[in-house]
Design a protein around this motif. Structure first.
Motif, PDB file in Angstrom:
ATOM      1  N   GLU A   7       0.830  -1.208   0.000  1.00  0.00           N
ATOM      2  CA  GLU A   7       0.000   0.000   0.000  1.00  0.00           C
ATOM      3  C   GLU A   7       0.868   1.262   0.000  1.00  0.00           C
ATOM      4  OE1 GLU A   7      -3.096   2.220   3.019  1.00  0.00           O
ATOM      5  OE2 GLU A   7      -2.914   0.043   3.123  1.00  0.00           O
ATOM      6  N   ILE A   8       1.919   1.262   0.799  1.00  0.00           N
ATOM      7  CA  ILE A   8       2.821   2.415   0.861  1.00  0.00           C
ATOM      8  C   ILE A   8       3.512   2.611  -0.489  1.00  0.00           C
ATOM      9  CG2 ILE A   8       4.973   3.289   1.871  1.00  0.00           C
ATOM     10  CD1 ILE A   8       4.075   2.033   4.526  1.00  0.00           C
ATOM     11  N   ARG A   9       3.980   1.521  -1.091  1.00  0.00           N
ATOM     12  CA  ARG A   9       4.648   1.628  -2.396  1.00  0.00           C
ATOM     13  C   ARG A   9       3.689   2.184  -3.451  1.00  0.00           C
ATOM     14  NH1 ARG A   9       9.472  -1.148  -2.974  1.00  0.00           N
ATOM     15  NH2 ARG A   9       9.084  -1.649  -5.144  1.00  0.00           N
ATOM     16  N   ARG A  10       2.433   1.769  -3.423  1.00  0.00           N
ATOM     17  CA  ARG A  10       1.431   2.264  -4.360  1.00  0.00           C
ATOM     18  C   ARG A  10       1.183   3.764  -4.136  1.00  0.00           C
ATOM     19  NH1 ARG A  10      -1.414  -1.899  -4.321  1.00  0.00           N
ATOM     20  NH2 ARG A  10      -2.450  -1.555  -2.336  1.00  0.00           N
ATOM     21  N   GLN A  11       1.108   4.172  -2.873  1.00  0.00           N
ATOM     22  CA  GLN A  11       0.911   5.585  -2.548  1.00  0.00           C
ATOM     23  C   GLN A  11       2.102   6.426  -2.995  1.00  0.00           C
ATOM     24  OE1 GLN A  11       0.179   5.583   1.664  1.00  0.00           O
ATOM     25  NE2 GLN A  11      -2.008   5.153   1.438  1.00  0.00           N
ATOM     26  N   ILE A  12       3.302   5.906  -2.799  1.00  0.00           N
ATOM     27  CA  ILE A  12       4.515   6.637  -3.200  1.00  0.00           C
ATOM     28  C   ILE A  12       4.545   6.803  -4.713  1.00  0.00           C
ATOM     29  CG2 ILE A  12       7.032   6.447  -3.379  1.00  0.00           C
ATOM     30  CD1 ILE A  12       7.036   5.351  -0.514  1.00  0.00           C
ATOM     31  N   ARG A  13       4.210   5.737  -5.453  1.00  0.00           N
ATOM     32  CA  ARG A  13       4.182   5.834  -6.908  1.00  0.00           C
ATOM     33  C   ARG A  13       3.204   6.909  -7.375  1.00  0.00           C
ATOM     34  NH1 ARG A  13       3.121   0.566  -7.262  1.00  0.00           N
ATOM     35  NH2 ARG A  13       5.022  -0.535  -6.871  1.00  0.00           N
ATOM     36  N   ALA A  14       2.004   6.892  -6.821  1.00  0.00           N
ATOM     37  CA  ALA A  14       0.982   7.872  -7.206  1.00  0.00           C
ATOM     38  C   ALA A  14       1.414   9.283  -6.803  1.00  0.00           C
ATOM     39  CB  ALA A  14      -0.348   7.518  -6.542  1.00  0.00           C
ATOM     40  N   LEU A  15       2.026   9.416  -5.655  1.00  0.00           N
ATOM     41  CA  LEU A  15       2.474  10.723  -5.182  1.00  0.00           C
ATOM     42  C   LEU A  15       3.591  11.275  -6.050  1.00  0.00           C
ATOM     43  CD1 LEU A  15       1.837  12.724  -2.951  1.00  0.00           C
ATOM     44  CD2 LEU A  15       3.502  11.581  -1.512  1.00  0.00           C
ATOM     45  N   ARG A  16       4.495  10.406  -6.496  1.00  0.00           N
ATOM     46  CA  ARG A  16       5.569  10.858  -7.384  1.00  0.00           C
ATOM     47  C   ARG A  16       5.020  11.397  -8.699  1.00  0.00           C
ATOM     48  NH1 ARG A  16      10.394   6.382  -7.169  1.00  0.00           N
ATOM     49  NH2 ARG A  16      11.364   7.086  -5.247  1.00  0.00           N
ATOM     50  N   VAL A  17       4.045  10.698  -9.267  1.00  0.00           N
ATOM     51  CA  VAL A  17       3.447  11.162 -10.519  1.00  0.00           C
ATOM     52  C   VAL A  17       2.761  12.502 -10.297  1.00  0.00           C
ATOM     53  CG1 VAL A  17       1.668  10.652 -12.244  1.00  0.00           C
ATOM     54  CG2 VAL A  17       3.216   8.842 -11.484  1.00  0.00           C
ATOM     55  N   LEU A  44       4.994  21.283  -1.580  1.00  0.00           N
ATOM     56  CA  LEU A  44       5.643  21.127  -0.273  1.00  0.00           C
ATOM     57  C   LEU A  44       4.866  20.153   0.616  1.00  0.00           C
ATOM     58  CD1 LEU A  44       6.774  24.776   0.472  1.00  0.00           C
ATOM     59  CD2 LEU A  44       8.217  22.816  -0.046  1.00  0.00           C
ATOM     60  N   LYS A  45       3.540  20.213   0.563  1.00  0.00           N
ATOM     61  CA  LYS A  45       2.726  19.266   1.334  1.00  0.00           C
ATOM     62  C   LYS A  45       2.946  17.847   0.836  1.00  0.00           C
ATOM     63  CE  LYS A  45      -0.874  22.648   2.250  1.00  0.00           C
ATOM     64  NZ  LYS A  45      -2.236  23.091   1.897  1.00  0.00           N
ATOM     65  N   MET A  46       3.049  17.685  -0.489  1.00  0.00           N
ATOM     66  CA  MET A  46       3.298  16.357  -1.057  1.00  0.00           C
ATOM     67  C   MET A  46       4.654  15.827  -0.609  1.00  0.00           C
ATOM     68  SD  MET A  46       1.851  16.351  -4.930  1.00  0.00           S
ATOM     69  CE  MET A  46       1.273  17.957  -5.406  1.00  0.00           C
ATOM     70  N   ARG A  47       5.647  16.710  -0.537  1.00  0.00           N
ATOM     71  CA  ARG A  47       6.974  16.281  -0.075  1.00  0.00           C
ATOM     72  C   ARG A  47       6.934  15.819   1.375  1.00  0.00           C
ATOM     73  NH1 ARG A  47      12.030  19.438  -2.415  1.00  0.00           N
ATOM     74  NH2 ARG A  47      11.532  19.308  -4.616  1.00  0.00           N
ATOM     75  N   LEU A  48       6.152  16.509   2.199  1.00  0.00           N
ATOM     76  CA  LEU A  48       6.017  16.129   3.599  1.00  0.00           C
ATOM     77  C   LEU A  48       5.384  14.747   3.713  1.00  0.00           C
ATOM     78  CD1 LEU A  48       6.223  16.921   6.608  1.00  0.00           C
ATOM     79  CD2 LEU A  48       3.931  17.880   6.379  1.00  0.00           C
ATOM     80  N   MET A  50       5.374  12.461   1.401  1.00  0.00           N
ATOM     81  CA  MET A  50       6.328  11.507   0.836  1.00  0.00           C
ATOM     82  C   MET A  50       7.381  11.112   1.863  1.00  0.00           C
ATOM     83  SD  MET A  50       7.481   9.813  -1.865  1.00  0.00           S
ATOM     84  CE  MET A  50       6.935  10.559  -3.365  1.00  0.00           C
ATOM     85  N   SER A  51       7.923  12.087   2.577  1.00  0.00           N
ATOM     86  CA  SER A  51       8.979  11.778   3.543  1.00  0.00           C
ATOM     87  C   SER A  51       8.449  10.881   4.661  1.00  0.00           C
ATOM     88  CB  SER A  51       9.586  13.056   4.115  1.00  0.00           C
ATOM     89  OG  SER A  51       8.647  13.752   4.898  1.00  0.00           O
ATOM     90  N   VAL A  54       8.084   7.342   3.240  1.00  0.00           N
ATOM     91  CA  VAL A  54       9.398   6.704   3.085  1.00  0.00           C
ATOM     92  C   VAL A  54       9.926   6.244   4.438  1.00  0.00           C
ATOM     93  CG1 VAL A  54      11.799   7.151   2.469  1.00  0.00           C
ATOM     94  CG2 VAL A  54       9.977   7.871   0.936  1.00  0.00           C
ATOM     95  N   GLU A  55       9.762   7.073   5.460  1.00  0.00           N
ATOM     96  CA  GLU A  55      10.206   6.678   6.803  1.00  0.00           C
ATOM     97  C   GLU A  55       9.469   5.427   7.272  1.00  0.00           C
ATOM     98  OE1 GLU A  55       9.597   9.988   9.391  1.00  0.00           O
ATOM     99  OE2 GLU A  55      11.258  11.143   8.541  1.00  0.00           O
ATOM    100  N   GLU A  56       8.155   5.401   7.082  1.00  0.00           N
ATOM    101  CA  GLU A  56       7.373   4.244   7.501  1.00  0.00           C
ATOM    102  C   GLU A  56       7.784   3.000   6.724  1.00  0.00           C
ATOM    103  OE1 GLU A  56       2.723   2.780   7.908  1.00  0.00           O
ATOM    104  OE2 GLU A  56       3.168   4.844   7.295  1.00  0.00           O
ATOM    105  N   ARG A  57       8.035   3.168   5.437  1.00  0.00           N
ATOM    106  CA  ARG A  57       8.452   2.051   4.589  1.00  0.00           C
ATOM    107  C   ARG A  57       9.778   1.472   5.057  1.00  0.00           C
ATOM    108  NH1 ARG A  57      11.168   3.362  -0.391  1.00  0.00           N
ATOM    109  NH2 ARG A  57      11.851   1.392  -1.173  1.00  0.00           N
TER     110      ARG A  57
END
Length: 98
Positions: A7-17, A44-48, A50-51, A54-57
């Motif tokens: 789920e986290i990997r899917r969220q990160i992919r969508a957030l990067r796009v 900036l909110k998206m970066r927050l 994302m970080s 990534v920490e949780e992952r």
């Protein structure tokens, strides 16, 4: 735990796009000399987010890279000039024209 990592990997992919799209919109606004504060704030909110993802992952033990194939092309590096202007020479006393 594997489901949470997926789920986290899917969220990160969508957030990067989404981040790439927001950066492209922001560049267009800058090129048109428009205010891009709203998009920059969202970025900036998206970066927050994302970080934190990534920490949780990493806490869950997932360290594999996440590949994203987006429709937005990555930025190219600025072209460097191949022509270098020669430095001006100082005339010596013997070379001065009369």
């Amino acid at each position: 735990m594997d489901n949470r990592i997926s789920e986290i990997r899917r969220q990160i992919r969508a957030l990067r796009v989404s981040m790439l799209e927001a950066e492209a919109i922001m560049r267009q606004q800058i090129n048109r000399d428009e205010d891009c504060a709203f998009v920059a704030g969202d970025l900036l909110k998206m970066r927050l987010v994302m970080s934190r993802l990534v920490e949780e992952r990493e806490v869950l033990g997932d360290r594999d890279p996440i590949i994203v194939h987006a429709s937005v092309a990555p930025r190219r590096r600025a072209a460097t000039s191949a022509f270098i202007r020669p430095a001006k020479r100082e005339l010596a006393a013997g070379e001065a024209r009369a």
